[in-house]
Write a protein that holds these residues in place. Sequence first.
Motif, short mmCIF file in Angstrom:
data_model
loop_
_atom_site.label_atom_id
_atom_site.label_comp_id
_atom_site.label_asym_id
_atom_site.label_seq_id
_atom_site.Cartn_x
_atom_site.Cartn_y
_atom_site.Cartn_z
N LEU A 1 -2.60 -3.56 -0.19
CA LEU A 1 -2.02 -3.23 0.76
C LEU A 1 -2.69 -3.37 2.41
O LEU A 1 -2.09 -3.50 3.48
CB LEU A 1 -1.06 -2.12 0.81
CG LEU A 1 -0.41 -1.89 -0.40
CD1 LEU A 1 -0.01 -0.67 -0.84
CD2 LEU A 1 1.07 -2.72 0.07
N ILE B 1 4.89 2.85 4.13
CA ILE B 1 5.10 1.35 2.91
C ILE B 1 6.94 1.18 3.14
O ILE B 1 7.41 2.19 2.45
CB ILE B 1 4.78 1.62 1.38
CG1 ILE B 1 3.29 1.90 1.64
CG2 ILE B 1 5.19 0.24 0.51
CD1 ILE B 1 2.86 2.45 0.73
N TYR C 1 6.78 -5.83 0.02
CA TYR C 1 6.59 -3.68 0.80
C TYR C 1 5.50 -4.82 2.01
O TYR C 1 4.73 -5.86 1.38
CB TYR C 1 5.06 -3.16 -0.63
CG TYR C 1 5.75 -2.74 -1.67
CD1 TYR C 1 7.47 -2.77 -2.20
CD2 TYR C 1 4.85 -2.44 -3.12
CE1 TYR C 1 7.82 -2.41 -3.20
CE2 TYR C 1 5.08 -2.08 -4.60
CZ TYR C 1 6.84 -2.29 -4.00
OH TYR C 1 7.17 -2.03 -5.14
N TYR D 1 3.12 -2.49 4.22
CA TYR D 1 2.30 -1.61 4.93
C TYR D 1 2.35 -0.92 6.33
O TYR D 1 1.38 -2.44 6.66
CB TYR D 1 1.26 -1.02 4.09
CG TYR D 1 0.39 -0.33 5.01
CD1 TYR D 1 0.45 0.67 5.07
CD2 TYR D 1 -1.21 -1.07 5.47
CE1 TYR D 1 -0.27 1.90 5.46
CE2 TYR D 1 -1.89 0.09 6.10
CZ TYR D 1 -2.08 1.58 6.11
OH TYR D 1 -2.47 2.29 6.21
#
Length: 218
Positions: A142, A193, A201, A203
Amino acid sequence: MIECDSVRALRRYLRRDVPRVVLTRDRLDDGYSDDVIELFRQPGTTFQTRLIVLIGAGATSSHEARQVALGADCVQRDPVKINVLAEYLARYRCVESPPASRPRPESFTFATATVFPLELRIEHRGRSTAIRPRELELIELLHDSRGQVITYETLYRQILGRRFAGETSNLRVLLNKSANAFAEIGIPLRTMIRVFPKTGYRYDEPAAADRGSAPSPG
């Protein structure tokens, strides 16, 4: 054998280890073979990694020569002759002195916390808690892809070591465990997130997350 689908993924892998042999195409999702070669051949590095570059059948001889000049040990054209490639791989894997492992950085900042990879620990304003290895892998992924959507295909391949088959529960559990660890030191990680259903996903750095919309349920 480790598969990296981008220069960014390879750079992240090099924090943990250095391979004997790298096989790369001349064009990648986020760069070129030039960028891969630079990771191993920049001044001051002592990597003994052997580099094999695959170029298109129509590539010019000057392009092929440039790869060698940059530091490629071998350049092969598509369609590659598998028996020839196999011989190069066998030879390069027999390098007498394998490169030493490259340690992770001592620390980096993620979601306003300080992450200590070697200690598997996160810290924020005097509070500290432990994290598990897979939680660290998610955090690193991330962090390195901040502001960009990481697909479930990438998450499953790089963290869980298998292909994504449509079921996201494993990643959801891992994300929740990571969020719980950050909650222990006073950081609401889930607000930073964004979960994109069936996609992956993203971030966002804290300042950017504050300006964005609320995350979808994961």
